[in-house]
Design a protein around this motif. Structure first.
Motif, PDB file in Angstrom:
ATOM      1  N   LEU A 151      14.860  -2.857 -12.445  1.00 26.86           N
ATOM      2  CA  LEU A 151      13.908  -1.787 -12.139  1.00 26.86           C
ATOM      3  C   LEU A 151      13.042  -1.445 -13.342  1.00 26.86           C
ATOM      4  CD1 LEU A 151      12.759   0.417 -10.288  1.00 26.86           C
ATOM      5  CD2 LEU A 151      14.681   1.861 -10.968  1.00 26.86           C
ATOM      6  N   GLN A 152      13.617  -1.440 -14.529  1.00 19.83           N
ATOM      7  CA  GLN A 152      12.850  -1.107 -15.734  1.00 19.83           C
ATOM      8  C   GLN A 152      11.726  -2.117 -15.964  1.00 19.83           C
ATOM      9  OE1 GLN A 152      15.228  -0.637 -19.257  1.00 19.83           O
ATOM     10  NE2 GLN A 152      13.468  -0.135 -20.541  1.00 19.83           N
ATOM     11  N   LEU A 153      12.005  -3.399 -15.770  1.00 21.34           N
ATOM     12  CA  LEU A 153      10.951  -4.402 -15.941  1.00 21.34           C
ATOM     13  C   LEU A 153       9.881  -4.245 -14.860  1.00 21.34           C
ATOM     14  CD1 LEU A 153       9.747  -6.773 -17.450  1.00 21.34           C
ATOM     15  CD2 LEU A 153      11.137  -8.297 -16.029  1.00 21.34           C
ATOM     16  N   ARG A 154      10.288  -3.972 -13.618  1.00 15.44           N
ATOM     17  CA  ARG A 154       9.290  -3.743 -12.568  1.00 15.44           C
ATOM     18  C   ARG A 154       8.395  -2.556 -12.921  1.00 15.44           C
ATOM     19  NH1 ARG A 154      13.660  -4.027  -8.897  1.00 15.44           N
ATOM     20  NH2 ARG A 154      13.163  -1.936  -8.120  1.00 15.44           N
ATOM     21  N   ASP A 155       9.000  -1.469 -13.419  1.00 17.63           N
ATOM     22  CA  ASP A 155       8.216  -0.297 -13.828  1.00 17.63           C
ATOM     23  C   ASP A 155       7.242  -0.650 -14.945  1.00 17.63           C
ATOM     24  OD1 ASP A 155       9.558   1.303 -11.989  1.00 17.63           O
ATOM     25  OD2 ASP A 155      10.891   2.215 -13.484  1.00 17.63           O
ATOM     26  N   THR A 156       7.714  -1.394 -15.932  1.00 14.60           N
ATOM     27  CA  THR A 156       6.862  -1.795 -17.060  1.00 14.60           C
ATOM     28  C   THR A 156       5.702  -2.651 -16.580  1.00 14.60           C
ATOM     29  OG1 THR A 156       8.712  -1.703 -18.609  1.00 14.60           O
ATOM     30  CG2 THR A 156       6.823  -3.059 -19.259  1.00 14.60           C
ATOM     31  N   LEU A 157       5.979  -3.632 -15.742  1.00 11.88           N
ATOM     32  CA  LEU A 157       4.920  -4.511 -15.239  1.00 11.88           C
ATOM     33  C   LEU A 157       3.920  -3.733 -14.385  1.00 11.88           C
ATOM     34  CD1 LEU A 157       6.933  -7.727 -14.428  1.00 11.88           C
ATOM     35  CD2 LEU A 157       5.168  -7.450 -16.174  1.00 11.88           C
ATOM     36  N   ARG A 158       4.420  -2.845 -13.529  1.00  9.63           N
ATOM     37  CA  ARG A 158       3.511  -2.039 -12.704  1.00  9.63           C
ATOM     38  C   ARG A 158       2.569  -1.231 -13.595  1.00  9.63           C
ATOM     39  NH1 ARG A 158       5.921   2.243 -11.498  1.00  9.63           N
ATOM     40  NH2 ARG A 158       7.676   1.260 -10.425  1.00  9.63           N
ATOM     41  N   THR A 159       3.111  -0.603 -14.622  1.00  8.29           N
ATOM     42  CA  THR A 159       2.304   0.211 -15.530  1.00  8.29           C
ATOM     43  C   THR A 159       1.263  -0.637 -16.249  1.00  8.29           C
ATOM     44  OG1 THR A 159       4.120   1.769 -15.842  1.00  8.29           O
ATOM     45  CG2 THR A 159       2.395   1.753 -17.521  1.00  8.29           C
ATOM     46  N   ILE A 160       1.679  -1.755 -16.817  1.00  5.14           N
ATOM     47  CA  ILE A 160       0.761  -2.634 -17.553  1.00  5.14           C
ATOM     48  C   ILE A 160      -0.344  -3.154 -16.633  1.00  5.14           C
ATOM     49  CG2 ILE A 160       0.576  -4.907 -18.665  1.00  5.14           C
ATOM     50  CD1 ILE A 160       3.416  -4.426 -19.767  1.00  5.14           C
ATOM     51  N   LEU A 161       0.042  -3.647 -15.469  1.00  7.11           N
ATOM     52  CA  LEU A 161      -0.928  -4.257 -14.553  1.00  7.11           C
ATOM     53  C   LEU A 161      -1.885  -3.231 -13.950  1.00  7.11           C
ATOM     54  CD1 LEU A 161       1.596  -6.689 -12.920  1.00  7.11           C
ATOM     55  CD2 LEU A 161      -0.394  -7.388 -14.274  1.00  7.11           C
ATOM     56  N   ASN A 162      -1.374  -2.071 -13.556  1.00  9.00           N
ATOM     57  CA  ASN A 162      -2.230  -1.064 -12.931  1.00  9.00           C
ATOM     58  C   ASN A 162      -3.200  -0.413 -13.915  1.00  9.00           C
ATOM     59  OD1 ASN A 162      -1.224  -1.491 -10.353  1.00  9.00           O
ATOM     60  ND2 ASN A 162       0.233   0.198 -10.457  1.00  9.00           N
ATOM     61  N   LYS A 163      -2.910  -0.497 -15.208  1.00  5.54           N
ATOM     62  CA  LYS A 163      -3.830   0.049 -16.216  1.00  5.54           C
ATOM     63  C   LYS A 163      -5.030  -0.863 -16.452  1.00  5.54           C
ATOM     64  CE  LYS A 163      -0.776   2.966 -18.922  1.00  5.54           C
ATOM     65  NZ  LYS A 163      -0.192   3.194 -20.249  1.00  5.54           N
ATOM     66  N   PHE A 209      -6.772  -5.223 -11.435  1.00  3.92           N
ATOM     67  CA  PHE A 209      -5.418  -5.608 -11.036  1.00  3.92           C
ATOM     68  C   PHE A 209      -4.730  -4.428 -10.377  1.00  3.92           C
ATOM     69  CE2 PHE A 209      -6.519  -8.467 -14.448  1.00  3.92           C
ATOM     70  CZ  PHE A 209      -6.095  -9.686 -13.972  1.00  3.92           C
ATOM     71  N   GLN A 210      -3.910  -4.732  -9.357  1.00  5.55           N
ATOM     72  CA  GLN A 210      -3.222  -3.675  -8.621  1.00  5.55           C
ATOM     73  C   GLN A 210      -1.892  -4.202  -8.102  1.00  5.55           C
ATOM     74  OE1 GLN A 210      -5.247  -1.142  -5.498  1.00  5.55           O
ATOM     75  NE2 GLN A 210      -4.338  -2.722  -4.218  1.00  5.55           N
ATOM     76  N   VAL A 211      -0.812  -3.521  -8.460  1.00  2.00           N
ATOM     77  CA  VAL A 211       0.500  -3.861  -7.911  1.00  2.00           C
ATOM     78  C   VAL A 211       0.582  -3.224  -6.529  1.00  2.00           C
ATOM     79  CG1 VAL A 211       2.995  -3.583  -8.147  1.00  2.00           C
ATOM     80  CG2 VAL A 211       1.584  -4.072 -10.170  1.00  2.00           C
ATOM     81  N   ILE A 212       0.708  -4.067  -5.509  1.00  2.00           N
ATOM     82  CA  ILE A 212       0.730  -3.578  -4.133  1.00  2.00           C
ATOM     83  C   ILE A 212       2.131  -3.546  -3.541  1.00  2.00           C
ATOM     84  CG2 ILE A 212      -1.647  -4.205  -3.625  1.00  2.00           C
ATOM     85  CD1 ILE A 212      -0.457  -6.696  -2.122  1.00  2.00           C
ATOM     86  N   GLY A 213       3.099  -4.099  -4.264  1.00  2.00           N
ATOM     87  CA  GLY A 213       4.467  -4.091  -3.769  1.00  2.00           C
ATOM     88  C   GLY A 213       5.438  -4.550  -4.822  1.00  2.00           C
ATOM     89  N   GLU A 214       6.709  -4.186  -4.607  1.00  2.17           N
ATOM     90  CA  GLU A 214       7.785  -4.562  -5.512  1.00  2.17           C
ATOM     91  C   GLU A 214       9.005  -4.940  -4.688  1.00  2.17           C
ATOM     92  OE1 GLU A 214       8.610  -1.629  -8.534  1.00  2.17           O
ATOM     93  OE2 GLU A 214       6.506  -0.998  -8.536  1.00  2.17           O
ATOM     94  N   ALA A 215       9.767  -5.893  -5.213  1.00  9.03           N
ATOM     95  CA  ALA A 215      10.996  -6.310  -4.548  1.00  9.03           C
ATOM     96  C   ALA A 215      12.056  -6.591  -5.597  1.00  9.03           C
ATOM     97  CB  ALA A 215      10.750  -7.560  -3.701  1.00  9.03           C
ATOM     98  N   ALA A 216      13.323  -6.354  -5.221  1.00  5.79           N
ATOM     99  CA  ALA A 216      14.439  -6.565  -6.134  1.00  5.79           C
ATOM    100  C   ALA A 216      15.198  -7.856  -5.860  1.00  5.79           C
ATOM    101  CB  ALA A 216      15.397  -5.381  -6.067  1.00  5.79           C
TER     102      ALA A 216
END
Length: 126
Positions: A11-23, A27-34
């Motif tokens: 989850l921490q890596l997903r959060d980090t990637l979402r933050t980096i990409l959405n900034k 680029f836009q993170v439209i979904g996440e999966a575990a």
């Protein structure tokens, strides 16, 4: 806008990637999966331009999920990520259609370089 699906059991890596990409503009993170099962289902529904795919996950690993996603969405760019940087891991991902591979420790600093290599250049408005 480049739509991205982030797949990782951390989850921490997903959060980090979402933050980096959405900034980053464009680029836009439209979904996440575990896991790979959720990734395959979300990819079918969301039809992302890019999937950032972890290799080692429960229920379905990233290799099988990549194979399924590429069969369904052949134009989707899949970039594999793993803590395991062996040639065998990268070869397994590429054999099922991954476009690129990044060791996880390099993802935050190199992801935009890899995306630039894998995505077509933007079309200029006329």
């Amino acid at each position: 806008m480049i739509d991205i699906l982030v797949v990782d059991d951390n989850l921490q890596l997903r959060d980090t990637l979402r933050t980096i990409l959405n900034k980053r503009p464009g680029f836009q993170v439209i979904g996440e999966a575990a896991d790979g099962i959720a990734a395959s289902q979300l990819a079918q529904t969301l039809r992302p331009a890019v999937v950032l795919m972890d290799v080692g996950m429960a229920r379905m690993d990233g290799v099988e999920a990549t194979r399924r996603i590429r069969a369904l969405l052949p134009n989707t760019v899949v970039i594999g990520m793993s803590c395991h940087t062996s040639r065998e891991v990268e070869a397994a991902l590429r054999a099922v259609g991954a476009n690129a591979f990044l060791p996880k420790e390099l993802v935050p600093e190199k992801i935009f370089d890899v995306l630039a290599e894998q995505l077509p250049p933007p079309v200029a408005a006329t």
